[in-house]
Design an enzyme around this catalytic site. Sequence first.
Site, PDB file in Angstrom:
ATOM      1  N   LYS A   1      -0.834  15.702 -10.536  1.00  0.00           N
ATOM      2  CA  LYS A   1       0.176  15.354 -11.716  1.00  0.00           C
ATOM      3  C   LYS A   1       0.898  16.286 -12.222  1.00  0.00           C
ATOM      4  CE  LYS A   1      -1.601  11.117 -11.959  1.00  0.00           C
ATOM      5  NZ  LYS A   1      -0.612   9.704 -11.840  1.00  0.00           N
TER       6      LYS A   1
ATOM      7  N   ASP B   1       0.981  -1.326   0.221  1.00  0.00           N
ATOM      8  CA  ASP B   1      -0.186   0.115  -0.125  1.00  0.00           C
ATOM      9  C   ASP B   1       0.931   1.233  -0.092  1.00  0.00           C
ATOM     10  OD1 ASP B   1      -1.607   2.195   0.637  1.00  0.00           O
ATOM     11  OD2 ASP B   1      -3.152   0.793   1.586  1.00  0.00           O
TER      12      ASP B   1
ATOM     13  N   ASN C   1       3.337   4.210 -11.796  1.00  0.00           N
ATOM     14  CA  ASN C   1       1.997   4.321 -12.445  1.00  0.00           C
ATOM     15  C   ASN C   1       0.612   4.406 -11.433  1.00  0.00           C
ATOM     16  OD1 ASN C   1      -0.286   3.367 -14.595  1.00  0.00           O
ATOM     17  ND2 ASN C   1      -0.243   2.026 -13.097  1.00  0.00           N
TER      18      ASN C   1
ATOM     19  N   THR D   1     -10.206   1.547 -18.526  1.00  0.00           N
ATOM     20  CA  THR D   1      -9.451   0.770 -17.462  1.00  0.00           C
ATOM     21  C   THR D   1     -10.582   0.192 -16.416  1.00  0.00           C
ATOM     22  OG1 THR D   1      -9.034   2.456 -15.882  1.00  0.00           O
ATOM     23  CG2 THR D   1      -7.383   2.056 -17.732  1.00  0.00           C
TER      24      THR D   1
ATOM     25  N   TYR E   1      -6.773  16.429  -8.696  1.00  0.00           N
ATOM     26  CA  TYR E   1      -5.900  15.304  -9.503  1.00  0.00           C
ATOM     27  C   TYR E   1      -4.967  16.084 -10.509  1.00  0.00           C
ATOM     28  CZ  TYR E   1      -5.379  11.983 -13.018  1.00  0.00           C
ATOM     29  OH  TYR E   1      -4.970  11.038 -13.999  1.00  0.00           O
TER      30      TYR E   1
END
Length: 250
Positions: free
Chosen positions: A162, A65, A93, A193, A158
């Site tokens: 990034k 984790d 990733n 996905t 988010y």
Amino acid sequence: MGPFELTGRVALVTGATSGIGAATAALLAERGAHVLVAGRDRTRGEAVVAGIRDRGGRADFVAADLRTAESVRQLAGEAVGAGGGRVDILVNNAGVYPFGPTEQVPRDEVDTVYDLNVKAPFHLVAALAPAMAARGHGAIVNVSTMVAEYGVSGMALYGSSKAALNLLTKAWAAEFGPRGVRVNAVEPGPTRTESTVGMGEALDALAAEAPAGRPAAPEEIAEAIAYLASDAASFVQGAVLPADGGRTAV
Ligand code: NAP
């Protein structure tokens, strides 16, 4: 051995139990790497490993984790052990992408997004890149997103996480590049996905804004990652490569 081949390399792929990470693990193994499949979910991880082995590839699952620095450091140690003393390729990733109005984002979600998307790559690079540099070679690929490039309502948390990863990519290229470690990033566009399946038409609507006009398959993103991880990208350093169907170009 062609420049895309990865025979003899050890590759650690985080978030490899699902989606883009699983496709990347499969492709790196197909190109000859010994792949260390990282994630929390052992059942899904072992399934990815079994798929790779069935096709004649080499892979092992390492459970972790990534929300705390301690567990990230532990993963790095276990990966080096499973890799026979080294990790040559690191693919950062694993990531989470909850969306929503800023005032509705729960406080713990702010922490989780930055813990996974920014701090986990930071701690993994801190743990693994110095040894790559000491050996004089290595490749690190960070998985970013196209929405790190422009503002999208509901994606502040988010996108900003990034965007931090993009700058880390360049800063690490400056720091480790002179010692043979190439650090690059891929910015995927909307990709089908396990996690985006629930987005349904919203994913298609986002994808429709790009010249490609459709979401990517995880395998298409894996191709960009595998390229940057290979010697074919030997003169590519600190690059942030859009794999977004052309969205950030228009
Ligand atoms: P996904 O299918 O949701 O898979 C996420 C992976 O991260 C899983 O393997 C999961 O493994 C791992 N993970 C989640 N929480 C974790 C934790 N606390 N500790 C360790 N591992 C954890 O993701 P995806 O859609 O393939 O996305 C992969 C990357 O691409 C992410 O960084 C995402 O931001 C980026 N991206 C995706 C898209 C898209 O449209 N899909 C677009 C742009 C960028 P376990 O559940 O086994 O822990």
